[in-house]
Each structure stands twice: as structure tokens, then as C-alpha cells.
Motif scaffolding. Structure first.
Motif, PDB file in Angstrom:
ATOM      1  N   LEU A 114       0.788  -1.231   0.000  1.00  0.00           N
ATOM      2  CA  LEU A 114       0.000   0.000   0.000  1.00  0.00           C
ATOM      3  C   LEU A 114       0.823   1.285   0.000  1.00  0.00           C
ATOM      4  CD1 LEU A 114      -2.982  -0.837   2.403  1.00  0.00           C
ATOM      5  CD2 LEU A 114      -3.006  -0.648  -0.094  1.00  0.00           C
ATOM      6  N   TRP A 142      -3.464  -3.625   5.256  1.00  0.00           N
ATOM      7  CA  TRP A 142      -4.661  -2.858   5.611  1.00  0.00           C
ATOM      8  C   TRP A 142      -4.669  -2.554   7.107  1.00  0.00           C
ATOM      9  CZ3 TRP A 142      -8.455  -0.842   2.485  1.00  0.00           C
ATOM     10  CH2 TRP A 142      -9.594  -0.340   3.127  1.00  0.00           C
ATOM     11  N   VAL A 146      -4.269   1.351   7.345  1.00  0.00           N
ATOM     12  CA  VAL A 146      -5.622   1.901   7.186  1.00  0.00           C
ATOM     13  C   VAL A 146      -6.476   1.714   8.429  1.00  0.00           C
ATOM     14  CG1 VAL A 146      -7.726   1.850   5.791  1.00  0.00           C
ATOM     15  CG2 VAL A 146      -5.492   1.423   4.702  1.00  0.00           C
ATOM     16  N   ASP A 147      -6.539   0.511   8.933  1.00  0.00           N
ATOM     17  CA  ASP A 147      -7.466   0.192  10.017  1.00  0.00           C
ATOM     18  C   ASP A 147      -6.863   0.486  11.390  1.00  0.00           C
ATOM     19  OD1 ASP A 147      -9.845  -0.668  11.085  1.00  0.00           O
ATOM     20  OD2 ASP A 147      -9.283  -2.802  11.059  1.00  0.00           O
ATOM     21  N   SER A 151      -2.580   6.375  11.191  1.00  0.00           N
ATOM     22  CA  SER A 151      -1.811   5.671  10.167  1.00  0.00           C
ATOM     23  C   SER A 151      -0.378   6.177  10.159  1.00  0.00           C
ATOM     24  CB  SER A 151      -2.428   5.898   8.778  1.00  0.00           C
ATOM     25  OG  SER A 151      -1.601   5.371   7.761  1.00  0.00           O
ATOM     26  N   PRO A 157      -4.590   6.218   3.628  1.00  0.00           N
ATOM     27  CA  PRO A 157      -6.061   6.229   3.756  1.00  0.00           C
ATOM     28  C   PRO A 157      -6.722   7.272   2.857  1.00  0.00           C
ATOM     29  CG  PRO A 157      -5.028   6.120   5.921  1.00  0.00           C
ATOM     30  CD  PRO A 157      -3.931   6.382   4.944  1.00  0.00           C
ATOM     31  N   GLU A 164     -12.877   2.141  -0.922  1.00  0.00           N
ATOM     32  CA  GLU A 164     -12.668   1.140   0.142  1.00  0.00           C
ATOM     33  C   GLU A 164     -13.558  -0.078  -0.032  1.00  0.00           C
ATOM     34  OE1 GLU A 164     -13.486   4.357   0.661  1.00  0.00           O
ATOM     35  OE2 GLU A 164     -12.509   5.172   2.463  1.00  0.00           O
TER      36      GLU A 164
END
Length: 285
Positions: A114, A142, A146-147, A151, A157, A164
Motif C-alpha cells: 500500500l 490494511w 488503514v485500520d 496511520s 487512507p 474502500e
């Protein structure tokens, strides 16, 4: 840019240039001296810069049935002035146009990880740029980028905002998407992966397992690795596999995005990089 392509049992692989970073090799690989680059001029530009493309790869099995592996940095990507400069940017849509590939024909986007120079064209205007594509990403990336409440790179994000719901998160050591296999190769990021193309695995898209083929030849520290120890271990293990299989290797940051193969110059035990490519008709940029 001259397109390079190869045909596998899966179909053809064509690099999609999005841009080119011009970097200082000594600041890019801290701790190295100019002497360390002696004999490796093939990986540098004529001016001595580390000319590092970025973009993605088109894998096509039949007309209208297209998969992308990574999608470049997008229209907003930039390089900090202390790291280098951009010689070119934002060209991936043009690369697809030159090949006669419609965005709507992309049915899957496989993300090796990512980092921003791999995800920039997912949703540059807040909606999916490839409206019919499912996006595949390892769950570990992720979870890391992201989660989380904060971040480690807020750009990530933001860059995926608007698409998403198109993500398919996978976990474990591998995932098969039809006859492509994504393999988890952690270290550069927690969810970094490579993509095996063809049967039996005639080509490998290595993402940022290495940024330059020279990293396969020496035990240099990698670039921007989240876990440098794990990344070094993963690179060594995968290098040994590539030496054994002689698979064709593609990397989004390799010179001209052209592929090559690794071979062992026994009995000296020196690893050699053999560039190999077939020109694909197309315009030069």
C-alpha cells in the motif's frame, strides 16, 4: 518509453509507466560509497543518478480481460526535494490509452503493498478510477496503514478514500486469483506480496521486494522497509528461489521497467543479473 512485454502461459505482461524518480544513489542507499556502485553502472543513468521508474503492470489473458498489478503514484505523487526529483509523472492513463486498454476492462487490481507510489490511481478524484475492478490487498497492510487510529502514512487512507468498498482483503501465505498467485513476502511492509504469473510460475512481479536488481546481487539494506530484518530474510529466501527456478523477474522500479533473470556464476558463487526483454510496439515518451 519503449514498452517491453513477455508472453507467459497466462497471457502477456506489459509495464505501465506512471513516472520516473531521479534519485541520488548514495542518499537513497545510506551507508554505501561510490565504490560500492562500481561495476553496477547498468542500474544508473548516464549522469550517475538512480533513475527509478514507478507504475504498474498489465496482465492480459484475452481481449477485454485485464488485470493490473499496482497502479503507480497517481496525479499528486511527488518526491521530497531532499530525496530527488521527478522527471515524469501521472502517465499511467496515457500508457493504457497507448495500448488500447479501457479503464472499464480492468476487472482486478492486485496490490503488492500500500505504499503511495503503488496506489495513486485507485481513486484520484474520490471515486474508483477502475470502476469494474476488485482490488486485492493483504490484510496485514490494511491493518497497518488503514485500520488504525493513526496511520503511519496518512496519505494512504486518503488515496483509497472512495474505493474502500472495492477491496478484497486476503490473509495467510498465498491467494489465487484465477491463475495468478499472490504470495505473502513480508518485511518491506507487513503485507508485501509478489505475484506469480503463468504456469508453472514463468514470471514473477516482485513489487518492492527489491527496488533495483542490484539488491539481489548484494546484501544491501532495502529502501523504506518497515521491518528491515524480516525484509532482508525474505529477499534472501526469494532470491534463492529465483536462482533455482530461473523465472523472469519484473519490478516496477527496475531500469525501464524491463525484466531479467538471476543466475549463479558458479563456482565463484557470484549472482548475476541478466536483463531480458522483447520490445513491445508503442510510442516512446
Amino acid at each position: 518509453m519503449t514498452h517491453h512485454r513477455t508472453d507467459t502461459n497466462r497471457g502477456r505482461i506489459v509495464p505501465l509507466l506512471d513516472g520516473i524518480m531521479e534519485l541520488d544513489p548514495l542518499s537513497t542507499f545510506p551507508g554505501l560509497s561510490a565504490d560500492d556502485w562500481n561495476g553496477h553502472e547498468q542500474f544508473l543513468s548516464r549522469s550517475g543518478a538512480l533513475s527509478m521508474p514507478y507504475g504498474g503492470f498489465l496482465v492480459e489473458s484475452s481481449p477485454g480481460s485485464n488485470v493490473l498489478v499496482d497502479v503507480g503514484g497517481g496525479p499528486m505523487f511527488d518526491v521530497p526535494p531532499d530525496k530527488g526529483s521527478l522527471a515524469m509523472a501521472g502517465r499511467l492513463p496515457e500508457a493504457l490509452f497507448d495500448l488500447g486498454v479501457e479503464r472499464t476492462s480492468i476487472r482486478a487490481v492486485l496490490l503488492t503493498h500500500l505504499h503511495v507510489d503503488h496506489i495513486g490511481w485507485l481513486a484520484p478524484e474520490g471515486e474508483p478510477f477502475f470502476p469494474n475492478a476488485t482490488i486485492y490487498c493483504h490484510q496485514e497492510d490494511w491493518s497497518y496503514f488503514v485500520d488504525v487510529a493513526d496511520s503511519p502514512d496518512i496519505r494512504i487512507p486518503n488515496l483509497i478514500a472512495g474505493c474502500e468498498d472495492r477491496f478484497h482483503l486476503w490473509s495467510g501465505s498465498s491467494m489465487t486469483i484465477e491463475d495468478l498467485v499472490m504470495r505473502h513476502t513480508p518485511g518491506h511492509t507487513p503485507g508485501s506480496s509478489v505475484v506469480m504469473v503463468g504456469a508453472p510460475d514463468s514470471a514473477v512481479l516482485v513489487g518492492d521486494l527489491v527496488h533495483s536488481p542490484v539488491e539481489f546481487l548484494h546484501r544491501w539494506n532495502g529502501l523504506a522497509d518497515v521491518d528491515s530484518v524480516m525484509a532482508a530474510k525474505t529477499r534472501t529466501e526469494f532470491k534463492n528461489e529465483l536462482l533455482a527456478t530461473r523465472n523472469m523477474v519484473w519490478g516496477p522500479h527496475f531500469p525501464s521497467m524491463a525484466p531479467g533473470k538471476l543466475r549463479d556464476a558458479s563456482p565463484a558463487g557470484i549472482t548475476i543479473w541478466d536483463p531480458c526483454c522483447t520490445p513491445e510496439s508503442g510510442s516512446d515518451h
